[in-house]
Design a protein around this motif. Structure first.
Motif, short mmCIF file in Angstrom:
data_model
loop_
_atom_site.label_atom_id
_atom_site.label_comp_id
_atom_site.label_asym_id
_atom_site.label_seq_id
_atom_site.Cartn_x
_atom_site.Cartn_y
_atom_site.Cartn_z
N PHE A 83 67.56 83.31 44.15
CA PHE A 83 67.15 84.54 43.56
C PHE A 83 66.09 84.32 42.29
O PHE A 83 65.27 84.74 42.41
CB PHE A 83 67.97 85.68 43.46
N GLU A 84 66.98 83.72 41.56
CA GLU A 84 66.25 83.20 40.17
C GLU A 84 65.16 82.41 40.08
O GLU A 84 64.19 82.24 39.29
CB GLU A 84 67.38 82.73 38.94
N LYS A 85 65.15 81.33 41.12
CA LYS A 85 64.06 80.51 41.28
C LYS A 85 62.87 80.99 41.99
O LYS A 85 61.93 80.97 41.83
CB LYS A 85 64.62 79.29 42.15
N GLY A 86 63.22 81.92 43.04
CA GLY A 86 62.24 82.40 43.94
C GLY A 86 61.70 83.75 43.73
O GLY A 86 60.54 84.16 44.16
N CYS A 87 62.51 84.86 43.26
CA CYS A 87 62.01 86.32 43.17
C CYS A 87 61.09 86.14 41.79
O CYS A 87 61.47 85.98 40.64
CB CYS A 87 63.25 87.15 43.03
N PRO A 88 59.84 87.13 42.03
CA PRO A 88 59.02 87.45 40.77
C PRO A 88 59.77 88.27 39.85
O PRO A 88 60.90 88.83 40.01
CB PRO A 88 58.02 88.34 41.30
N THR A 89 59.70 87.95 38.50
CA THR A 89 60.51 88.62 37.55
C THR A 89 60.02 89.95 36.95
O THR A 89 58.65 90.21 37.73
CB THR A 89 60.34 87.61 36.23
N GLU A 90 60.63 90.81 36.24
CA GLU A 90 60.09 92.02 35.94
C GLU A 90 58.83 91.82 34.88
O GLU A 90 58.07 92.50 34.72
CB GLU A 90 61.42 92.54 35.04
N GLU A 91 59.07 90.57 34.38
CA GLU A 91 57.56 90.35 33.30
C GLU A 91 56.37 90.20 34.29
O GLU A 91 55.44 90.49 33.83
CB GLU A 91 58.02 88.99 32.43
N CYS A 92 56.61 89.52 35.34
CA CYS A 92 55.49 89.11 36.24
C CYS A 92 55.00 90.29 36.86
O CYS A 92 53.99 90.40 37.17
CB CYS A 92 56.22 88.03 37.59
N LEU A 93 55.90 91.35 37.14
CA LEU A 93 55.45 92.48 37.69
C LEU A 93 54.70 93.50 36.60
O LEU A 93 53.64 93.94 36.94
CB LEU A 93 56.72 93.30 38.07
N SER A 94 55.13 93.52 35.34
CA SER A 94 54.31 94.11 34.52
C SER A 94 53.06 93.41 34.29
O SER A 94 52.04 94.23 34.19
CB SER A 94 55.41 94.03 33.12
N ASN A 95 52.93 92.36 34.21
CA ASN A 95 51.60 91.57 33.83
C ASN A 95 50.71 91.88 35.18
O ASN A 95 49.71 91.92 35.12
CB ASN A 95 51.90 89.87 33.71
N GLY A 96 51.45 91.87 36.25
CA GLY A 96 50.65 92.19 37.36
C GLY A 96 50.07 93.41 37.61
O GLY A 96 48.91 93.79 38.29
N TYR A 97 50.62 94.48 36.74
CA TYR A 97 50.17 95.83 36.64
C TYR A 97 49.23 95.94 35.66
O TYR A 97 48.14 96.64 35.70
CB TYR A 97 51.40 96.56 36.40
N ARG A 98 49.23 95.16 34.38
CA ARG A 98 48.30 95.07 33.38
C ARG A 98 46.90 94.68 33.67
O ARG A 98 45.97 95.24 33.05
CB ARG A 98 49.08 94.62 31.88
N LEU A 99 46.69 93.63 34.22
CA LEU A 99 45.46 92.98 34.72
C LEU A 99 44.75 93.69 35.40
O LEU A 99 43.52 93.86 34.84
CB LEU A 99 45.79 91.88 35.51
N PRO A 100 44.95 94.46 36.54
CA PRO A 100 44.08 95.42 37.00
C PRO A 100 43.57 96.31 36.10
O PRO A 100 42.49 96.79 36.21
CB PRO A 100 44.95 96.08 38.14
N LEU A 101 44.68 96.96 35.17
CA LEU A 101 43.95 98.04 34.08
C LEU A 101 42.94 97.58 33.42
O LEU A 101 42.24 98.27 32.98
CB LEU A 101 45.17 98.60 33.42
N ASP A 102 43.11 96.50 32.68
CA ASP A 102 42.09 95.77 32.22
C ASP A 102 40.79 95.79 32.46
O ASP A 102 39.73 96.06 32.21
CB ASP A 102 42.51 94.32 31.37
#
Length: 759
Positions: free
Chosen positions: A168-187
């Motif tokens: 799970f730690e190797k393969g699942c996107p992290t919470e930080e990855c999720l946050s960044n994935g949300y910030r980029l579209p907003l920009d």
């Protein structure tokens, strides 16, 4: 390049990306619900949040809750572990459904209508819609991540859990990855780069999809951990050939919910090479996870087929919401209807005794007819939806429609009664409903100054006495006296009506709370409010208190309005005294009756028994209301009985006295002992009784006890019994249910004999 030109050139890729987003998000909304249901069982979560149907902030949330309950129906795995990530499923997933529908609308409607022409404005609409989807995806992803961690903690086998945790730690996107994935579209929205914005939301959807897949994997392993261990052992022992313990599988089926069991079986089928899709090499945890990730991968060619099967499982197990009544309304059983009909009959008889005629008016009126007549209670009026014609509202009471009718028809003298439903957007409570009957009596036109007031209060006592509800009290005041009191206390005239509305709450709230409202919300000084507090404590026997108000030095003797009001009250009290009904009346200076249209005597009756229902009858004089709708002022006075509150009291008294209510008036039960071939004869027999204007029912059945039970349960006094022998002999048996006496009479004398006995 102009902004519009840029958008126009990018319309085709924008369309393509929206269509991809539409397809992926549609698949996601089914998978996220199904996977969340697995997590509920894996984590032994508390799922009571799915039951609170009135707490959902959107309609889709209620649908999600029904689907979750259906999937988990019969589950013995759900437990008491509380989690916001579980409790929020209906509202969060419901909102996701809403925005996905909006995206679908944009993809299929806006662009199809636009074709390949320039669509500058549509691009902005797309951005607005997809932005809402981005936020929904982020929140869904966060909750999925939390549930995934709960699932990991729920894996029972330590080695299994450790191996899964590492993967799970190797393969699942992290919470930080999720946050960044949300910030980029907003920009990109700020940069007005709408094409890249939609592309990045697609990427965000991919991140969330991966988290959902890991939630599915961890939930599946937590649920099937023991089975997986035994399968792995079997794989090693049999050279990689997977064999499933059928007994263990059956045992599992008892534990999981009906829907989640189907989903787990579907995954097991894919894992074990159902149709040869993935093969059977799942001996290691790493290989197992690899195959599970492939099963749930939205890009996988087989995913569409899996999605459709899961969707069918979700829909087939969705629980239908049990029908329920809107708040503040009631159904009435056959026993309750007996009480209602009896009450309505008594009320109608009293009204007719005083010369009133019946009137009916529409259940809705023009909105302008109702507004401005009820003071602060106007906010409780139910407005109907604007259908592009006249603006209408459901009637709030029967008095205003009566006044409109009198004015519209040029009537100068009218005594009427009306029993009909009214509607108020109120907070339901015991004895307080949103839909309820009112029983109104009104006299329009003045033939004797205080005569109508006297008659209406006399009718009020007759109603409550004959309804036999128990002890009651009639509180009475005069609006002119109340206005004089407010003037004496220093209340500005423009605030009289709003302060009356506050004073009218004194029967429900302590004076200190009312004082706070008058000072902080309505701008009175503390000194004026305290003076009002002194006066509203005055209450007692009518003649005694009236005499006190007229004592030498009384402030009321310095006010022309109060002097006129006290003369009216003296005339009224003397009449009530001479008719021996003044003992039920209490003169109460705190009674205000907040409705704006009252001008003279006001009153309300309250029940003094243990059942607390508030006022049960209210009314007063309204000399200016009819004139609002016509050219001539017609003085009027009336009362309104809140029958629903009276029913509450009557039902409670019935329970306390153990009274049995007979719901039917049937006098005769025609009982034919036989099968279907006797039905025509039974109908013919009962028709003879109906033609004689007697109340009868019939039943055809071979067992005599079924007939007797029907008669006893319904309280029917007589039975006409006919069997094979009676039919041959041309006779019937008459049975008295109460005494059990039976007698045989010729059929041609049946009706005559029944009439004699019933009379």
């Amino acid at each position: 390049m102009a902004e519009g030109d840029e958008m126009g050139k990018s319309s085709v890729p924008l369309l393509e990306m929206c269509e991809i987003l539409d397809k992926k998000s549609a698949a996601l909304i089914t998978m996220v619900d199904a996977v969340a249901a697995l997590s509920c069982e894996a984590a032994r979560a508390d799922v009571t949040a799915f039951d609170t149907g009135d707490a959902f902030v959107n309609k889709e949330g209620a649908g999600v809750a029904r689907g979750m309950k259906g999937l988990l129906n019969g589950s013995k795995r759900v437990g008491k572990v509380k989690s916001e990530a579980i409790a929020e499923i209906p509202n969060v997933h419901g909102r996701l459904r809403e925005v996905v529908k909006s995206v679908h609308l944009i993809a299929k409607v806006e662009f199809n209508s636009a074709g390949e022409i320039k669509i500058d404005g549509v691009a902005k609409v797309v951005a607005m819609t997809v932005e809402a989807l981005a936020l929904a995806l982020r929140i869904v992803g966060e909750n999925c991540f939390l549930r995934t961690k709960m699932n990991l903690d729920s894996v029972g086998d330590a080695s299994l859990r450790k191996g899964l945790q590492d993967l799970f730690e190797k393969g699942c996107p992290t919470e930080e990855c999720l946050s960044n994935g949300y910030r980029l579209p907003l920009d990109l929205i700020f940069q007005k780069d709408y094409v890249r914005f939609v592309h990045e939301v697609n990427m965000l959807l991919g991140i969330v999809s991966k988290i959902i897949v890991w939630e599915a994997v961890t939930a599946f392993v937590a649920l099937e951990g023991g089975q997986l261990n035994s399968t792995n052992a079997s794989v090693e022992a049999n050279g990689g050939d997977v064999k499933v313990d059928i007994k263990a599988q059956k045992k599992k089926k008892v534990v999981l919910g009906k829907g989640t069991r189907d989903i787990v079986d579907l995954i097991n089928e894919r894992l074990n090479g159902g149709g040869g899709v993935y093969g059977d090499d799942t001996g290691s945890m790493e290989k197992l996870v690899e195959v599970l990730l492939l099963i749930f991968d939205l890009k996988d060619p087989e995913f569409d087929g899996l999605w459709k099967m899961v969707k069918d499982i979700v829909e087939s197990n969705e629980t239908r919401r049990l029908p329920k009544l809107p708040k503040g309304t009631r159904d009435f059983s056959k026993e309750q209807m007996v009480i209602r009909e009896k009450a309505f009959s008594i009320i109608t008889d009293v009204f007719k005794r005083h010369g009133a005629v019946a009137l009916d008016t529409p259940v809705f009126e023009l909105r302008e007819t109702l507004t401005g007549k009820y003071g602060e209670d106007s906010k409780l009026i139910y407005d109907l939806a604007d259908q592009g014609g006249e603006l209408c509202s459901l009637r709030y009471d029967l008095t205003v429609p009566f006044a409109r009718y009198v004015a519209m028809n040029g009537i100068t003298s009218f005594k009427r009664y009306q029993i009909a439903k009214v509607y108020r957007r109120d907070n339901p409570a015991k004895g307080r409903y949103r839909e309820f009957y009112q029983c109104d009596f009104d006299i329009a036109g003045q033939y004797d100054k205080m005569g109508p007031d006297f008659e209406v209060i006399k009718i009020l006592t007759e109603l409550l006495d004959e309804l036999d509800i128990g002890d009651y009290e009639i509180k009475l005041n005069h609006r002119m006296l109340l206005d004089a009191m407010l003037e004496i206390c220093g209340v500005p005239p423009e605030k009289f009506r709003t302060i009356c509305s506050s004073v009218d709450k004194l029967d429900k709230q302590p004076f200190e709370q009312i004082k706070k409202e008058m000072v902080e919300e309505k701008g009175l000084s503390v000194e004026v409010a305290d003076k009002i507090g002194t006066f509203v404590k005055y209450r007692g026997p009518p003649m005694e208190l009236l005499s006190k108000l007229g004592e030498e030095g009384s402030k009321f003797l310095e006010n022309s309005s109060s002097i006129s009001a006290m003369k009216d009250l003296e005339s009224l009290f003397k009449s009530l005294e001479s008719c021996k009904c003044i003992d039920k009346v209490t003169f109460d200076l705190s009674l205000a009756r907040g409705l704006d249209y009252y001008t003279g005597v006001v009153y309300e009756a309250v029940f003094k028994g243990s059942t607390q229902v508030g006022s049960i009858v209210a009314g007063g004089r309204y000399d200016n209301l009819i004139g609002m709708y016509g050219t001539k002022q017609i003085p009027a006075v009336g009362l309104s009985l809140g029958i629903e509150r009276v029913f509450v009291i009557m039902e409670q008294r019935q329970k306390e006295q153990n009274q049995t209510i007979r719901a039917t008036d049937t006098q005769v039960l025609v009982s034919v002992l036989g099968g279907e071939d006797y039905c025509i004869f039974a109908r013919e027999l009962v028709n003879e009784i109906w033609n004689a204007k007697l109340k009868a029912e019939y039943i055809v059945n071979k067992r005599i006890m079924n007939h007797i039970k029907r008669a006893v349960d319904s309280g029917i006094p007589y039975m006409v019994l006919v069997g094979e022998q009676e039919l041959k002999d041309g006779v019937v048996k008459l049975k008295n249910i109460k005494t059990s006496d039976e007698s045989t009479v010729p059929r041609n004398r049946m009706v005559e004999e029944l009439k004699t006995r019933l009379n």
